[in-house]
Design a protein around this motif. Structure first.
Motif, PDB file in Angstrom:
ATOM      1  N   PRO A 173      73.874 -60.336 100.148  1.00  0.00           N
ATOM      2  CA  PRO A 173      74.810 -61.497  99.079  1.00  0.00           C
ATOM      3  C   PRO A 173      75.006 -61.363  98.200  1.00  0.00           C
ATOM      4  O   PRO A 173      73.778 -61.539  98.139  1.00  0.00           O
ATOM      5  N   ILE A 174      76.251 -62.386  97.459  1.00  0.00           N
ATOM      6  CA  ILE A 174      75.992 -62.505  96.088  1.00  0.00           C
ATOM      7  C   ILE A 174      74.937 -64.061  95.279  1.00  0.00           C
ATOM      8  O   ILE A 174      74.662 -63.574  95.053  1.00  0.00           O
TER       9      ILE A 174
ATOM     10  N   ASN B  88      69.447 -59.804  87.396  1.00  0.00           N
ATOM     11  CA  ASN B  88      70.503 -59.782  88.688  1.00  0.00           C
ATOM     12  C   ASN B  88      72.114 -59.762  88.400  1.00  0.00           C
ATOM     13  O   ASN B  88      72.913 -59.327  88.155  1.00  0.00           O
ATOM     14  N   TYR B  89      71.988 -61.301  88.120  1.00  0.00           N
ATOM     15  CA  TYR B  89      72.877 -61.255  87.479  1.00  0.00           C
ATOM     16  C   TYR B  89      73.883 -60.799  85.385  1.00  0.00           C
ATOM     17  O   TYR B  89      74.658 -60.560  85.827  1.00  0.00           O
ATOM     18  N   TYR B  90      72.954 -60.623  85.025  1.00  0.00           N
ATOM     19  CA  TYR B  90      73.042 -60.524  83.871  1.00  0.00           C
ATOM     20  C   TYR B  90      73.287 -58.575  83.837  1.00  0.00           C
ATOM     21  O   TYR B  90      73.880 -58.049  83.097  1.00  0.00           O
ATOM     22  N   ALA B  91      72.321 -57.992  85.045  1.00  0.00           N
ATOM     23  CA  ALA B  91      72.834 -56.994  85.185  1.00  0.00           C
ATOM     24  C   ALA B  91      74.820 -56.380  85.263  1.00  0.00           C
ATOM     25  O   ALA B  91      75.212 -55.526  84.680  1.00  0.00           O
TER      26      ALA B  91
ATOM     27  N   TYR C  15      84.498 -64.010 102.247  1.00  0.00           N
ATOM     28  CA  TYR C  15      83.412 -64.017 102.763  1.00  0.00           C
ATOM     29  C   TYR C  15      82.311 -63.420 102.685  1.00  0.00           C
ATOM     30  O   TYR C  15      82.159 -61.973 102.503  1.00  0.00           O
ATOM     31  N   MET C  16      80.863 -63.835 102.581  1.00  0.00           N
ATOM     32  CA  MET C  16      79.624 -62.965 102.929  1.00  0.00           C
ATOM     33  C   MET C  16      78.539 -63.338 103.883  1.00  0.00           C
ATOM     34  O   MET C  16      78.425 -64.209 104.400  1.00  0.00           O
ATOM     35  N   GLN C  17      78.221 -62.159 103.935  1.00  0.00           N
ATOM     36  CA  GLN C  17      76.473 -62.629 105.645  1.00  0.00           C
ATOM     37  C   GLN C  17      75.578 -61.326 105.032  1.00  0.00           C
ATOM     38  O   GLN C  17      76.164 -60.475 104.387  1.00  0.00           O
ATOM     39  N   SER C  18      74.556 -61.839 105.069  1.00  0.00           N
ATOM     40  CA  SER C  18      73.098 -61.665 104.169  1.00  0.00           C
ATOM     41  C   SER C  18      72.775 -60.884 106.142  1.00  0.00           C
ATOM     42  O   SER C  18      73.622 -60.834 107.113  1.00  0.00           O
TER      43      SER C  18
END
Length: 494
Positions: free
Chosen positions: A63-64, A120-123, A296-299
Protein backbone atom coordinates in the motif's frame (compact mmCIF):
# COMPACT_ATOMS: atom_id res chain seq x y z
CA UNK A 1 5.61 15.94 -31.48
CA UNK A 2 8.49 14.91 -29.27
CA UNK A 3 8.11 11.42 -27.84
CA UNK A 4 8.64 10.81 -24.14
CA UNK A 5 9.50 7.29 -23.10
CA UNK A 6 8.16 5.81 -19.88
CA UNK A 7 9.42 3.03 -17.67
CA UNK A 8 7.06 0.08 -17.51
CA UNK A 9 9.13 -1.28 -14.62
CA UNK A 10 11.71 0.66 -12.66
CA UNK A 11 15.14 -0.93 -12.46
CA UNK A 12 16.15 -1.86 -8.96
CA UNK A 13 19.32 0.16 -9.41
CA UNK A 14 17.25 3.34 -9.13
CA UNK A 15 16.58 2.73 -5.48
CA UNK A 16 19.89 4.26 -4.43
CA UNK A 17 19.59 7.35 -6.62
CA UNK A 18 18.84 10.81 -5.26
CA UNK A 19 15.69 12.79 -5.90
CA UNK A 20 17.36 14.66 -8.78
CA UNK A 21 17.57 11.40 -10.72
CA UNK A 22 13.85 10.91 -10.34
CA UNK A 23 12.76 14.48 -10.97
CA UNK A 24 14.83 15.93 -13.78
CA UNK A 25 16.10 13.08 -15.95
CA UNK A 26 14.12 11.59 -18.84
CA UNK A 27 12.95 8.00 -18.27
CA UNK A 28 14.66 5.51 -20.53
CA UNK A 29 13.67 2.68 -22.87
CA UNK A 30 10.79 0.22 -22.74
CA UNK A 31 7.78 2.05 -24.22
CA UNK A 32 6.96 5.21 -26.20
CA UNK A 33 3.90 7.14 -25.03
CA UNK A 34 2.34 9.25 -27.78
CA UNK A 35 -1.46 9.02 -27.40
CA UNK A 36 -4.04 9.47 -24.66
CA UNK A 37 -4.63 5.71 -24.67
CA UNK A 38 -0.90 5.20 -24.14
CA UNK A 39 -0.93 7.58 -21.19
CA UNK A 40 -3.95 5.84 -19.69
CA UNK A 41 -2.43 2.41 -20.22
CA UNK A 42 0.85 3.29 -18.50
CA UNK A 43 -0.89 5.17 -15.70
CA UNK A 44 -3.20 2.20 -15.13
CA UNK A 45 -0.16 0.12 -14.20
CA UNK A 46 0.29 2.45 -11.25
CA UNK A 47 -3.39 3.09 -10.42
CA UNK A 48 -4.25 -0.60 -10.28
CA UNK A 49 -2.80 -0.84 -6.78
CA UNK A 50 -5.63 1.42 -5.56
CA UNK A 51 -8.22 -0.93 -7.01
CA UNK A 52 -6.82 -4.31 -5.95
CA UNK A 53 -4.80 -5.31 -2.91
CA UNK A 54 -2.86 -8.05 -4.71
CA UNK A 55 -1.19 -5.81 -7.27
CA UNK A 56 2.37 -4.51 -7.35
CA UNK A 57 2.49 -1.13 -9.13
CA UNK A 58 4.96 -0.35 -11.89
CA UNK A 59 6.30 2.45 -9.70
CA UNK A 60 5.90 3.21 -6.00
CA UNK A 61 4.70 0.84 -3.35
CA UNK A 62 1.51 -0.88 -2.32
CA UNK A 63 0.00 0.00 0.00
CA UNK A 64 0.91 3.66 -0.28
CA UNK A 65 2.17 3.45 3.31
CA UNK A 66 3.76 0.09 3.96
CA UNK A 67 4.24 -1.88 7.17
CA UNK A 68 7.68 -0.48 7.95
CA UNK A 69 6.42 3.10 7.63
CA UNK A 70 3.32 2.45 9.68
CA UNK A 71 5.35 0.92 12.51
CA UNK A 72 8.02 3.63 12.36
CA UNK A 73 5.55 6.48 12.74
CA UNK A 74 3.82 4.74 15.65
CA UNK A 75 7.17 3.96 17.27
CA UNK A 76 8.14 7.63 16.92
CA UNK A 77 4.91 8.70 18.66
CA UNK A 78 3.59 8.59 22.23
CA UNK A 79 0.54 6.31 22.23
CA UNK A 80 2.27 3.16 23.52
CA UNK A 81 4.07 2.53 26.79
CA UNK A 82 7.15 1.19 25.05
CA UNK A 83 9.21 0.86 28.23
CA UNK A 84 6.40 -1.16 29.78
CA UNK A 85 6.20 -3.39 26.71
CA UNK A 86 9.89 -4.21 26.38
CA UNK A 87 9.45 -7.56 28.08
CA UNK A 88 7.04 -8.52 25.33
CA UNK A 89 9.10 -7.09 22.49
CA UNK A 90 12.45 -8.59 23.50
CA UNK A 91 11.06 -12.03 24.19
CA UNK A 92 12.06 -15.51 22.98
CA UNK A 93 8.42 -16.14 22.04
CA UNK A 94 8.38 -13.14 19.70
CA UNK A 95 8.70 -14.31 16.09
CA UNK A 96 7.80 -10.92 14.60
CA UNK A 97 10.75 -8.69 15.34
CA UNK A 98 14.42 -8.97 16.21
CA UNK A 99 16.17 -6.74 18.73
CA UNK A 100 17.69 -4.50 16.05
CA UNK A 101 14.26 -3.71 14.62
CA UNK A 102 13.08 -2.48 18.02
CA UNK A 103 16.30 -0.61 18.69
CA UNK A 104 16.04 1.29 15.42
CA UNK A 105 12.37 2.11 15.70
CA UNK A 106 12.14 2.91 19.40
CA UNK A 107 15.36 4.96 19.44
CA UNK A 108 14.39 7.08 16.40
CA UNK A 109 17.06 5.42 14.29
CA UNK A 110 15.06 3.88 11.44
CA UNK A 111 17.10 5.39 8.63
CA UNK A 112 16.21 2.61 6.19
CA UNK A 113 12.50 3.36 6.33
CA UNK A 114 12.88 7.13 5.99
CA UNK A 115 15.27 6.56 3.05
CA UNK A 116 12.69 4.34 1.37
CA UNK A 117 9.97 6.97 1.78
CA UNK A 118 12.19 9.57 0.12
CA UNK A 119 13.18 7.31 -2.78
CA UNK A 120 9.78 5.72 -3.40
CA UNK A 121 7.79 8.93 -3.25
CA UNK A 122 10.19 10.88 -5.47
CA UNK A 123 10.16 8.00 -7.95
CA UNK A 124 6.39 8.32 -8.32
CA UNK A 125 6.62 12.13 -8.67
CA UNK A 126 9.16 11.69 -11.48
CA UNK A 127 6.94 9.12 -13.18
CA UNK A 128 3.94 11.45 -12.96
CA UNK A 129 6.00 14.41 -14.17
CA UNK A 130 6.78 12.52 -17.38
CA UNK A 131 3.16 11.58 -17.99
CA UNK A 132 1.86 15.07 -17.19
CA UNK A 133 4.42 16.58 -19.57
CA UNK A 134 3.30 14.21 -22.28
CA UNK A 135 -0.40 14.83 -21.67
CA UNK A 136 0.24 18.55 -22.16
CA UNK A 137 1.56 17.82 -25.66
CA UNK A 138 -1.24 15.56 -26.86
CA UNK A 139 -3.24 17.00 -29.75
CA UNK A 140 -5.65 14.10 -30.27
CA UNK A 141 -8.05 12.26 -28.03
CA UNK A 142 -11.23 13.06 -26.11
CA UNK A 143 -10.61 16.47 -24.43
CA UNK A 144 -12.84 15.60 -21.46
CA UNK A 145 -11.06 12.31 -20.84
CA UNK A 146 -7.70 14.03 -21.13
CA UNK A 147 -8.74 16.43 -18.34
CA UNK A 148 -9.86 13.50 -16.21
CA UNK A 149 -6.57 11.68 -16.70
CA UNK A 150 -4.47 14.76 -16.11
CA UNK A 151 -6.58 15.62 -13.05
CA UNK A 152 -5.95 12.14 -11.66
CA UNK A 153 -2.21 12.58 -12.07
CA UNK A 154 -2.22 16.05 -10.53
CA UNK A 155 -3.94 14.79 -7.37
CA UNK A 156 -1.52 11.90 -6.98
CA UNK A 157 1.51 14.13 -7.52
CA UNK A 158 0.15 16.66 -5.04
CA UNK A 159 -0.36 13.89 -2.48
CA UNK A 160 3.25 12.67 -2.68
CA UNK A 161 4.68 16.19 -2.61
CA UNK A 162 2.56 17.02 0.42
CA UNK A 163 3.63 13.91 2.31
CA UNK A 164 7.32 14.53 1.60
CA UNK A 165 6.90 18.11 2.81
CA UNK A 166 5.17 16.92 5.98
CA UNK A 167 7.85 14.33 6.70
CA UNK A 168 11.10 16.06 5.75
CA UNK A 169 10.51 19.81 6.15
CA UNK A 170 10.73 21.45 9.59
CA UNK A 171 7.64 23.38 10.63
CA UNK A 172 9.50 26.59 11.44
CA UNK A 173 12.28 26.93 8.82
CA UNK A 174 10.89 28.47 5.67
CA UNK A 175 14.00 27.81 3.58
CA UNK A 176 13.97 24.07 4.37
CA UNK A 177 11.12 22.86 2.21
CA UNK A 178 11.72 19.79 0.07
CA UNK A 179 13.56 19.97 -3.29
CA UNK A 180 11.19 19.85 -6.22
CA UNK A 181 11.10 19.81 -10.00
CA UNK A 182 7.90 19.45 -11.98
CA UNK A 183 9.07 18.40 -15.43
CA UNK A 184 11.00 15.52 -16.98
CA UNK A 185 13.02 15.14 -20.15
CA UNK A 186 13.39 18.85 -20.91
CA UNK A 187 15.56 21.68 -19.69
CA UNK A 188 17.55 19.30 -17.52
CA UNK A 189 20.98 20.84 -18.00
CA UNK A 190 22.17 22.92 -15.09
CA UNK A 191 19.25 22.22 -12.76
CA UNK A 192 20.19 22.63 -9.11
CA UNK A 193 17.98 20.56 -6.85
CA UNK A 194 17.99 22.92 -3.91
CA UNK A 195 15.49 22.92 -1.10
CA UNK A 196 12.54 25.15 -1.90
CA UNK A 197 10.85 27.61 0.38
CA UNK A 198 7.98 25.84 2.08
CA UNK A 199 5.50 28.43 0.80
CA UNK A 200 6.50 27.59 -2.77
CA UNK A 201 6.04 23.86 -2.17
CA UNK A 202 2.57 24.42 -0.76
CA UNK A 203 1.69 26.64 -3.71
CA UNK A 204 2.51 23.82 -6.12
CA UNK A 205 0.38 21.37 -4.14
CA UNK A 206 -2.58 23.74 -3.87
CA UNK A 207 -2.40 24.85 -7.50
CA UNK A 208 -2.32 21.24 -8.71
CA UNK A 209 -5.28 20.30 -6.54
CA UNK A 210 -7.32 23.33 -7.56
CA UNK A 211 -6.68 22.62 -11.22
CA UNK A 212 -7.72 19.00 -10.70
CA UNK A 213 -10.86 20.14 -8.87
CA UNK A 214 -11.74 22.50 -11.73
CA UNK A 215 -11.33 19.58 -14.16
CA UNK A 216 -13.60 17.43 -12.00
CA UNK A 217 -16.25 20.12 -11.70
CA UNK A 218 -16.31 20.59 -15.46
CA UNK A 219 -15.99 16.96 -16.61
CA UNK A 220 -16.86 14.65 -13.71
CA UNK A 221 -14.99 11.44 -13.02
CA UNK A 222 -14.64 8.17 -14.88
CA UNK A 223 -15.96 5.60 -12.37
CA UNK A 224 -14.14 2.72 -14.03
CA UNK A 225 -10.80 4.47 -14.06
CA UNK A 226 -10.60 7.35 -11.57
CA UNK A 227 -9.10 6.72 -8.13
CA UNK A 228 -8.11 10.03 -6.54
CA UNK A 229 -9.93 12.09 -9.18
CA UNK A 230 -13.04 12.60 -7.07
CA UNK A 231 -14.43 15.96 -5.97
CA UNK A 232 -14.88 14.87 -2.35
CA UNK A 233 -11.38 13.42 -2.11
CA UNK A 234 -9.73 16.44 -3.74
CA UNK A 235 -11.48 18.83 -1.35
CA UNK A 236 -10.60 16.60 1.60
CA UNK A 237 -6.93 16.76 0.61
CA UNK A 238 -7.11 20.54 0.11
CA UNK A 239 -8.53 20.85 3.63
CA UNK A 240 -5.62 18.78 4.96
CA UNK A 241 -3.05 20.90 3.12
CA UNK A 242 -4.43 24.24 4.32
CA UNK A 243 -4.85 22.86 7.86
CA UNK A 244 -1.26 21.62 8.09
CA UNK A 245 0.17 24.68 6.38
CA UNK A 246 -1.64 26.99 8.80
CA UNK A 247 0.76 26.06 11.64
CA UNK A 248 3.91 26.09 9.51
CA UNK A 249 6.36 28.80 8.50
CA UNK A 250 4.34 29.16 5.28
CA UNK A 251 1.12 30.10 7.10
CA UNK A 252 -1.18 32.72 5.60
CA UNK A 253 -4.12 34.52 7.14
CA UNK A 254 -6.69 32.71 4.98
CA UNK A 255 -5.46 29.17 5.67
CA UNK A 256 -8.05 28.22 8.29
CA UNK A 257 -10.84 29.81 6.26
CA UNK A 258 -9.81 27.70 3.28
CA UNK A 259 -9.47 24.59 5.45
CA UNK A 260 -12.96 25.21 6.83
CA UNK A 261 -14.53 25.67 3.41
CA UNK A 262 -12.94 22.61 1.85
CA UNK A 263 -13.68 20.47 4.91
CA UNK A 264 -17.34 21.52 4.73
CA UNK A 265 -17.45 20.44 1.09
CA UNK A 266 -15.70 17.15 1.90
CA UNK A 267 -18.30 16.15 4.52
CA UNK A 268 -21.35 17.22 2.57
CA UNK A 269 -23.81 14.32 2.65
CA UNK A 270 -21.50 11.84 4.42
CA UNK A 271 -23.14 11.51 7.85
CA UNK A 272 -25.09 8.38 6.95
CA UNK A 273 -21.85 6.59 6.01
CA UNK A 274 -19.90 7.34 9.18
CA UNK A 275 -20.08 4.31 11.52
CA UNK A 276 -21.76 4.86 14.88
CA UNK A 277 -21.76 1.33 16.31
CA UNK A 278 -18.89 -0.99 17.21
CA UNK A 279 -19.78 -3.46 14.46
CA UNK A 280 -20.08 -0.72 11.84
CA UNK A 281 -16.77 0.77 12.99
CA UNK A 282 -15.03 -2.59 12.63
CA UNK A 283 -16.69 -3.24 9.27
CA UNK A 284 -15.18 -0.03 7.92
CA UNK A 285 -11.75 -1.23 9.05
CA UNK A 286 -12.32 -4.44 7.08
CA UNK A 287 -13.64 -2.54 4.04
CA UNK A 288 -17.03 -4.26 4.28
CA UNK A 289 -18.91 -0.98 3.93
CA UNK A 290 -18.47 -0.47 0.22
CA UNK A 291 -20.24 2.92 0.31
CA UNK A 292 -17.83 4.40 2.86
CA UNK A 293 -16.42 7.49 1.12
CA UNK A 294 -12.66 6.95 1.25
CA UNK A 295 -9.87 5.23 -0.68
CA UNK A 296 -9.04 1.88 0.94
CA UNK A 297 -5.78 -0.03 0.72
CA UNK A 298 -4.58 -3.14 2.55
CA UNK A 299 -1.23 -4.86 2.79
CA UNK A 300 -0.92 -8.54 1.93
CA UNK A 301 1.61 -9.52 4.58
CA UNK A 302 -0.31 -11.13 7.42
CA UNK A 303 1.22 -10.27 10.77
CA UNK A 304 4.00 -8.02 9.48
CA UNK A 305 2.96 -5.22 11.83
CA UNK A 306 2.74 -7.63 14.76
CA UNK A 307 6.18 -6.53 15.94
CA UNK A 308 4.71 -3.24 17.21
CA UNK A 309 0.97 -3.90 17.47
CA UNK A 310 0.98 -7.44 18.85
CA UNK A 311 1.21 -10.97 17.53
CA UNK A 312 -1.73 -12.39 15.56
CA UNK A 313 -0.78 -15.66 17.26
CA UNK A 314 -1.03 -14.36 20.81
CA UNK A 315 -3.79 -16.89 21.51
CA UNK A 316 -1.13 -19.58 21.03
CA UNK A 317 1.20 -17.92 23.53
CA UNK A 318 3.35 -15.92 21.13
CA UNK A 319 4.67 -12.48 22.01
CA UNK A 320 4.19 -9.54 21.86
CA UNK A 321 0.82 -9.62 23.58
CA UNK A 322 -1.22 -7.61 26.09
CA UNK A 323 0.53 -4.43 25.07
CA UNK A 324 0.21 -1.34 27.26
CA UNK A 325 -0.59 2.13 26.01
CA UNK A 326 0.09 5.49 27.61
CA UNK A 327 -2.11 5.63 30.76
CA UNK A 328 -3.28 9.17 30.02
CA UNK A 329 -4.35 8.12 26.55
CA UNK A 330 -6.36 5.19 27.90
CA UNK A 331 -8.04 7.39 30.50
CA UNK A 332 -9.13 9.88 27.85
CA UNK A 333 -11.83 7.53 26.50
CA UNK A 334 -15.40 7.66 27.78
CA UNK A 335 -16.74 4.28 28.86
CA UNK A 336 -19.37 4.15 26.09
CA UNK A 337 -16.99 5.21 23.34
CA UNK A 338 -17.10 2.51 20.66
CA UNK A 339 -13.41 3.07 19.97
CA UNK A 340 -12.51 2.00 23.50
CA UNK A 341 -14.25 -1.33 22.94
CA UNK A 342 -12.55 -1.69 19.54
CA UNK A 343 -9.03 -0.85 20.67
CA UNK A 344 -8.69 -2.28 24.16
CA UNK A 345 -9.25 -5.31 26.30
CA UNK A 346 -9.33 -3.76 29.75
CA UNK A 347 -6.10 -1.80 30.12
CA UNK A 348 -4.19 -3.43 27.25
CA UNK A 349 -4.41 -3.41 23.48
CA UNK A 350 -7.02 -5.83 22.19
CA UNK A 351 -5.67 -8.63 20.03
CA UNK A 352 -8.73 -8.18 17.79
CA UNK A 353 -7.84 -4.63 16.76
CA UNK A 354 -8.23 -3.33 14.11
CA UNK A 355 -11.16 -5.26 12.71
CA UNK A 356 -12.68 -7.37 15.48
CA UNK A 357 -11.81 -10.66 13.82
CA UNK A 358 -10.95 -13.70 15.95
CA UNK A 359 -7.26 -14.14 16.71
CA UNK A 360 -6.48 -10.56 15.73
CA UNK A 361 -5.54 -10.39 12.04
CA UNK A 362 -2.81 -7.82 11.67
CA UNK A 363 -2.56 -6.05 8.33
CA UNK A 364 -1.83 -2.47 7.41
CA UNK A 365 -5.25 -1.06 6.57
CA UNK A 366 -5.35 2.45 5.15
CA UNK A 367 -8.20 4.82 4.41
CA UNK A 368 -7.29 8.02 2.58
CA UNK A 369 -9.51 11.13 2.56
CA UNK A 370 -11.83 9.95 5.31
CA UNK A 371 -14.84 12.07 6.34
CA UNK A 372 -13.68 11.75 9.96
CA UNK A 373 -10.50 13.65 9.17
CA UNK A 374 -12.46 16.39 7.42
CA UNK A 375 -14.83 16.66 10.41
CA UNK A 376 -12.00 17.23 12.86
CA UNK A 377 -10.26 19.70 10.55
CA UNK A 378 -13.56 21.56 10.35
CA UNK A 379 -13.92 21.68 14.14
CA UNK A 380 -10.40 23.01 14.55
CA UNK A 381 -10.78 25.55 11.76
CA UNK A 382 -13.88 26.96 13.43
CA UNK A 383 -11.95 27.09 16.71
CA UNK A 384 -8.95 28.88 15.17
CA UNK A 385 -11.33 31.36 13.54
CA UNK A 386 -12.87 32.05 16.98
CA UNK A 387 -16.17 30.54 15.87
CA UNK A 388 -16.42 28.55 19.07
CA UNK A 389 -20.11 27.81 18.91
CA UNK A 390 -19.75 26.15 15.51
CA UNK A 391 -16.55 24.41 16.63
CA UNK A 392 -18.18 22.89 19.70
CA UNK A 393 -21.28 21.84 17.75
CA UNK A 394 -19.10 20.14 15.12
CA UNK A 395 -16.97 18.42 17.74
CA UNK A 396 -19.99 17.17 19.68
CA UNK A 397 -21.66 15.93 16.52
CA UNK A 398 -18.51 13.97 15.76
CA UNK A 399 -18.35 12.61 19.31
CA UNK A 400 -21.93 11.44 18.84
CA UNK A 401 -20.84 9.18 15.98
CA UNK A 402 -18.52 7.40 18.41
CA UNK A 403 -20.77 7.29 21.47
CA UNK A 404 -18.55 9.72 23.36
CA UNK A 405 -19.86 12.28 25.85
CA UNK A 406 -20.58 15.77 24.55
CA UNK A 407 -18.65 18.71 25.99
CA UNK A 408 -19.99 22.07 27.10
CA UNK A 409 -18.77 25.46 28.29
CA UNK A 410 -15.27 25.20 26.81
CA UNK A 411 -13.18 28.28 26.19
CA UNK A 412 -11.06 28.49 23.06
CA UNK A 413 -7.97 26.91 24.63
CA UNK A 414 -9.95 24.08 26.21
CA UNK A 415 -11.76 23.46 22.94
CA UNK A 416 -8.50 23.15 21.01
CA UNK A 417 -7.13 20.69 23.58
CA UNK A 418 -10.30 18.63 23.26
CA UNK A 419 -10.03 18.55 19.47
CA UNK A 420 -6.41 17.40 19.70
CA UNK A 421 -7.44 14.68 22.15
CA UNK A 422 -10.25 13.60 19.84
CA UNK A 423 -7.80 13.32 16.96
CA UNK A 424 -5.57 11.10 19.07
CA UNK A 425 -8.46 8.78 19.91
CA UNK A 426 -9.85 8.67 16.40
CA UNK A 427 -6.55 8.05 14.60
CA UNK A 428 -4.94 5.54 16.97
CA UNK A 429 -2.59 3.31 14.93
CA UNK A 430 -3.65 5.17 11.77
CA UNK A 431 -0.60 5.57 9.50
CA UNK A 432 1.37 8.75 10.34
CA UNK A 433 -1.34 10.82 12.01
CA UNK A 434 -0.26 10.92 15.65
CA UNK A 435 3.38 11.63 14.73
CA UNK A 436 2.26 14.46 12.47
CA UNK A 437 0.05 15.83 15.25
CA UNK A 438 2.99 15.80 17.64
CA UNK A 439 4.93 17.73 15.03
CA UNK A 440 2.23 20.18 14.04
CA UNK A 441 0.98 21.02 17.54
CA UNK A 442 4.50 20.96 19.01
CA UNK A 443 3.36 18.69 21.82
CA UNK A 444 5.32 17.65 24.89
CA UNK A 445 8.73 16.08 25.32
CA UNK A 446 9.20 12.32 24.94
CA UNK A 447 11.92 10.51 26.86
CA UNK A 448 13.00 6.99 25.93
CA UNK A 449 15.18 5.18 28.45
CA UNK A 450 15.60 1.71 26.98
CA UNK A 451 18.16 -1.07 26.96
CA UNK A 452 19.35 -2.77 23.79
CA UNK A 453 22.30 -5.09 23.26
CA UNK A 454 23.17 -4.75 26.97
CA UNK A 455 23.55 -0.99 26.65
CA UNK A 456 21.39 1.74 28.17
CA UNK A 457 20.05 4.42 25.83
CA UNK A 458 18.47 7.70 26.83
CA UNK A 459 16.78 9.53 23.94
CA UNK A 460 14.99 12.82 24.51
CA UNK A 461 12.66 14.20 21.84
CA UNK A 462 11.85 17.84 22.43
CA UNK A 463 8.56 19.39 21.37
CA UNK A 464 9.22 20.98 18.00
CA UNK A 465 12.71 19.42 17.90
CA UNK A 466 14.74 18.05 15.01
CA UNK A 467 13.21 14.57 15.30
CA UNK A 468 10.11 15.90 13.54
CA UNK A 469 11.90 16.45 10.23
CA UNK A 470 13.10 13.05 9.03
CA UNK A 471 16.76 12.73 7.99
CA UNK A 472 17.50 13.25 4.31
CA UNK A 473 19.16 10.08 2.96
CA UNK A 474 22.94 9.99 2.97
CA UNK A 475 22.97 9.01 -0.71
CA UNK A 476 21.00 12.16 -1.50
CA UNK A 477 23.45 14.34 0.42
CA UNK A 478 26.38 12.68 -1.35
CA UNK A 479 24.92 13.03 -4.85
CA UNK A 480 23.29 16.42 -4.49
CA UNK A 481 25.74 19.11 -3.35
CA UNK A 482 22.99 21.74 -3.35
CA UNK A 483 20.83 20.20 -0.66
CA UNK A 484 21.00 21.20 3.01
CA UNK A 485 20.58 18.33 5.50
CA UNK A 486 18.16 18.25 8.41
CA UNK A 487 20.40 18.89 11.38
CA UNK A 488 20.65 16.79 14.51
CA UNK A 489 20.51 13.29 13.11
CA UNK A 490 23.45 11.11 14.16
CA UNK A 491 22.72 7.46 13.32
CA UNK A 492 23.32 4.98 16.11
CA UNK A 493 25.59 2.07 15.20
CA UNK A 494 24.74 -0.99 17.28
Amino acid sequence: MKKIVIYIALCCTLINKGCKDFLDLPPKNQRAVTTLDDVKSVLAGYLDMFARSNTSPIVGQAPIMNEAQNMMFEAYADNFDFAGNMGQYINPKNIHGIEKLYANKLLFNDMETSDNIWNNYYAVIGFLNALIDQSDELTQGDPSELKRVKGEMLVHRAYYIFKLQQYFAPMDKEDRGIPLYLHTGKEVVGIEMKRWKSADVYKVVIDDLKQALAFYQSEGGNPGYSRFFNGRFIQNLLAQVYWFKAESSARQAEDYTEARNYALAAIDGVDAYIPNTLTAFQNVQRNLNTEYPAVYMQSLNFGNVGAIYGSPYDYLGFAPANLKVDPGFLESFDNDDIRKAAYFNGAVLSSTWPDGMPNGPKYVRIHLFTPEEAYLILAESYCRLNQNEQALATLNKFKGFRGATAKNNLNNEQLLREIISERRKEFFCDTDKRWLDLKRYRLGTMQRKLKFFDKEFDIKVEAGGYHYALPIPLTELQENPHIVPNEGWNPIIF
